[in-house]
Design a protein around this motif. Structure first.
Motif, PDB file in Angstrom:
ATOM      1  N   ASP A 118       0.837  -1.199   0.000  1.00 57.20           N
ATOM      2  CA  ASP A 118       0.000   0.000   0.000  1.00 57.20           C
ATOM      3  C   ASP A 118       0.870   1.247   0.000  1.00 57.20           C
ATOM      4  O   ASP A 118       0.907   2.013   0.964  1.00 57.20           O
ATOM      5  CB  ASP A 118      -0.929  -0.011   1.213  1.00 57.20           C
ATOM      6  CG  ASP A 118      -1.912   1.153   1.187  1.00 57.20           C
ATOM      7  OD1 ASP A 118      -2.172   1.663   0.089  1.00 57.20           O
ATOM      8  OD2 ASP A 118      -2.395   1.555   2.259  1.00 57.20           O
ATOM      9  N   ASP A 119       1.617   1.452  -1.098  1.00 57.16           N
ATOM     10  CA  ASP A 119       2.400   2.684  -1.221  1.00 57.16           C
ATOM     11  C   ASP A 119       1.713   3.616  -2.213  1.00 57.16           C
ATOM     12  O   ASP A 119       0.741   3.255  -2.874  1.00 57.16           O
ATOM     13  CB  ASP A 119       3.840   2.394  -1.622  1.00 57.16           C
ATOM     14  CG  ASP A 119       3.946   1.670  -2.965  1.00 57.16           C
ATOM     15  OD1 ASP A 119       3.011   1.775  -3.788  1.00 57.16           O
ATOM     16  OD2 ASP A 119       4.960   1.002  -3.200  1.00 57.16           O
ATOM     17  N   LEU A 120       2.237   4.827  -2.308  1.00 55.51           N
ATOM     18  CA  LEU A 120       1.567   5.853  -3.110  1.00 55.51           C
ATOM     19  C   LEU A 120       1.575   5.516  -4.592  1.00 55.51           C
ATOM     20  O   LEU A 120       0.572   5.738  -5.293  1.00 55.51           O
ATOM     21  CB  LEU A 120       2.224   7.211  -2.845  1.00 55.51           C
ATOM     22  CG  LEU A 120       1.488   8.455  -3.336  1.00 55.51           C
ATOM     23  CD1 LEU A 120       0.024   8.443  -2.928  1.00 55.51           C
ATOM     24  CD2 LEU A 120       2.177   9.703  -2.785  1.00 55.51           C
ATOM     25  N   LEU A 121       2.678   4.987  -5.088  1.00 48.01           N
ATOM     26  CA  LEU A 121       2.731   4.614  -6.495  1.00 48.01           C
ATOM     27  C   LEU A 121       1.714   3.531  -6.820  1.00 48.01           C
ATOM     28  O   LEU A 121       1.030   3.597  -7.845  1.00 48.01           O
ATOM     29  CB  LEU A 121       4.141   4.153  -6.866  1.00 48.01           C
ATOM     30  CG  LEU A 121       4.325   3.631  -8.293  1.00 48.01           C
ATOM     31  CD1 LEU A 121       3.901   4.671  -9.322  1.00 48.01           C
ATOM     32  CD2 LEU A 121       5.772   3.200  -8.529  1.00 48.01           C
ATOM     33  N   THR A 122       1.594   2.545  -5.952  1.00 49.60           N
ATOM     34  CA  THR A 122       0.615   1.489  -6.182  1.00 49.60           C
ATOM     35  C   THR A 122      -0.799   2.043  -6.178  1.00 49.60           C
ATOM     36  O   THR A 122      -1.646   1.653  -6.994  1.00 49.60           O
ATOM     37  CB  THR A 122       0.747   0.387  -5.116  1.00 49.60           C
ATOM     38  OG1 THR A 122       2.065  -0.167  -5.166  1.00 49.60           O
ATOM     39  CG2 THR A 122      -0.261  -0.731  -5.357  1.00 49.60           C
ATOM     40  N   GLN A 123      -1.078   2.981  -5.272  1.00 48.17           N
ATOM     41  CA  GLN A 123      -2.395   3.616  -5.243  1.00 48.17           C
ATOM     42  C   GLN A 123      -2.678   4.363  -6.538  1.00 48.17           C
ATOM     43  O   GLN A 123      -3.789   4.331  -7.065  1.00 48.17           O
ATOM     44  CB  GLN A 123      -2.482   4.566  -4.051  1.00 48.17           C
ATOM     45  CG  GLN A 123      -2.457   3.893  -2.695  1.00 48.17           C
ATOM     46  CD  GLN A 123      -2.345   4.895  -1.565  1.00 48.17           C
ATOM     47  OE1 GLN A 123      -2.874   6.009  -1.643  1.00 48.17           O
ATOM     48  NE2 GLN A 123      -1.650   4.518  -0.500  1.00 48.17           N
ATOM     49  N   ALA A 124      -1.667   5.053  -7.051  1.00 51.94           N
ATOM     50  CA  ALA A 124      -1.834   5.792  -8.301  1.00 51.94           C
ATOM     51  C   ALA A 124      -2.087   4.843  -9.466  1.00 51.94           C
ATOM     52  O   ALA A 124      -2.961   5.089 -10.312  1.00 51.94           O
ATOM     53  CB  ALA A 124      -0.604   6.654  -8.566  1.00 51.94           C
ATOM     54  N   LYS A 125      -1.327   3.755  -9.521  1.00 53.83           N
ATOM     55  CA  LYS A 125      -1.536   2.774 -10.589  1.00 53.83           C
ATOM     56  C   LYS A 125      -2.912   2.131 -10.468  1.00 53.83           C
ATOM     57  O   LYS A 125      -3.595   1.915 -11.478  1.00 53.83           O
ATOM     58  CB  LYS A 125      -0.445   1.700 -10.538  1.00 53.83           C
ATOM     59  CG  LYS A 125       0.941   2.198 -10.892  1.00 53.83           C
ATOM     60  CD  LYS A 125       1.924   1.056 -11.110  1.00 53.83           C
ATOM     61  CE  LYS A 125       2.147   0.247  -9.868  1.00 53.83           C
ATOM     62  NZ  LYS A 125       3.154  -0.815 -10.061  1.00 53.83           N
ATOM     63  N   ALA A 126      -3.322   1.833  -9.255  1.00 53.62           N
ATOM     64  CA  ALA A 126      -4.625   1.205  -9.032  1.00 53.62           C
ATOM     65  C   ALA A 126      -5.753   2.105  -9.515  1.00 53.62           C
ATOM     66  O   ALA A 126      -6.680   1.653 -10.205  1.00 53.62           O
ATOM     67  CB  ALA A 126      -4.800   0.875  -7.550  1.00 53.62           C
ATOM     68  N   ALA A 127      -5.676   3.381  -9.161  1.00 51.66           N
ATOM     69  CA  ALA A 127      -6.753   4.310  -9.530  1.00 51.66           C
ATOM     70  C   ALA A 127      -6.830   4.497 -11.036  1.00 51.66           C
ATOM     71  O   ALA A 127      -7.925   4.480 -11.626  1.00 51.66           O
ATOM     72  CB  ALA A 127      -6.533   5.647  -8.825  1.00 51.66           C
ATOM     73  N   ALA A 128      -5.671   4.672 -11.685  1.00 59.21           N
ATOM     74  CA  ALA A 128      -5.672   4.864 -13.136  1.00 59.21           C
ATOM     75  C   ALA A 128      -6.121   3.596 -13.860  1.00 59.21           C
ATOM     76  O   ALA A 128      -6.933   3.654 -14.793  1.00 59.21           O
ATOM     77  CB  ALA A 128      -4.284   5.276 -13.606  1.00 59.21           C
ATOM     78  N   ALA A 129      -5.601   2.454 -13.439  1.00 62.81           N
ATOM     79  CA  ALA A 129      -5.994   1.194 -14.064  1.00 62.81           C
ATOM     80  C   ALA A 129      -7.482   0.921 -13.867  1.00 62.81           C
ATOM     81  O   ALA A 129      -8.161   0.438 -14.781  1.00 62.81           O
ATOM     82  CB  ALA A 129      -5.169   0.041 -13.500  1.00 62.81           C
ATOM     83  N   ALA A 130      -8.007   1.256 -12.689  1.00 63.72           N
ATOM     84  CA  ALA A 130      -9.427   1.046 -12.415  1.00 63.72           C
ATOM     85  C   ALA A 130     -10.296   1.913 -13.318  1.00 63.72           C
ATOM     86  O   ALA A 130     -11.377   1.492 -13.757  1.00 63.72           O
ATOM     87  CB  ALA A 130      -9.725   1.346 -10.952  1.00 63.72           C
ATOM     88  N   GLY A 131      -9.815   3.136 -13.602  1.00 66.64           N
ATOM     89  CA  GLY A 131     -10.556   3.984 -14.528  1.00 66.64           C
ATOM     90  C   GLY A 131     -10.636   3.362 -15.904  1.00 66.64           C
ATOM     91  O   GLY A 131     -11.689   3.387 -16.555  1.00 66.64           O
TER      92      GLY A 131
END
Length: 215
Positions: free
Chosen positions: A22-35
């Motif tokens: 649960d790091d910031l880069l993973t959160q960013a990738k998760a949000a963009a990929a989810a979109g």
């Protein structure tokens, strides 16, 4: 939407799960990929387009918003970072053209990393090296149409872009003569544009042939 519902390949939901740190880069990738998961899965929600592409718009914007919110960045600075990301994404695509076998997520992921670099205090030097290091890493990704796997490509492009920034911040970089990398950021971008526009014409035709034959 993609983080809450089972759209597309559920790439974003996987990155947001306990399977990844649960790091910031993973959160960013998760949000963009989810979109992209939602968009490729048929979600009717609108998206912002960059370089004629909704997926590129998601890639160039969502990671920056995630970083800005997590780091409590002022709104004006976040908007400036978004402008950096969009302009760099568009600049890269302008030499490639509208249609190519070159995946546009690479350009947008590089742009997003530049926007993140700006948020973190980077300016011209950091941004230039982020571009070169990113393009020197992931410029071989192909576009084979809009479909669920675009979400995974978006995540990889963002990963590569931020890696390019971190590489430079840790005192390393790719140099002229390292493959398609050459002296100067504009020249490297031109090399990538040439490869994508001219060199990948036959690749584009072959991808279309493969897709038609597999139907």
């Amino acid at each position: 939407m993609g983080l809450k519902n089972d759209w597309g390949g559920r790439v974003g939901k996987l990155y947001a799960s306990d399977a990844y740190p649960d790091d910031l880069l993973t959160q960013a990738k998760a949000a963009a990929a989810a979109g992209s998961d939602a968009r490729m899965g048929g979600c009717p929600m609108p998206v912002v387009i960059v370089s004629g592409s909704g997926n590129q718009g998601i890639t160039a914007s969502v990671p920056i918003v995630v970083y800005a919110r997590a780091l409590d960045i002022p709104r004006e600075k976040m908007l400036r970072a978004l402008a950096v990301s969009d302009l760099i994404s568009i600049y890269q695509k302008s030499g490639i053209g509208c249609l190519s076998a070159f995946c546009g997520a690479v350009s947008a992921g590089t742009g997003a990393a530049c926007g993140i670099a700006y948020l973190l205090g980077g300016r011209m030097e950091e941004i230039e090296h982020t571009i070169v290091n990113s393009l020197g890493t992931v410029s071989g990704m192909v576009c084979d149409g809009a479909k669920p796997s675009c979400a995974a490509k978006i995540a990889m492009a963002i990963e590569s872009g931020v890696f390019g920034y971190r590489l430079f911040k840790n005192g390393n970089e790719f140099y002229a003569g390292d493959g398609i990398v050459t002296m100067g950021v504009d020249e490297t971008i031109r090399n990538v544009s040439r490869m994508a526009r001219e060199g990948m014409r036959e690749t584009d035709r072959e991808i279309l042939s493969i897709m038609i034959d597999s139907e």
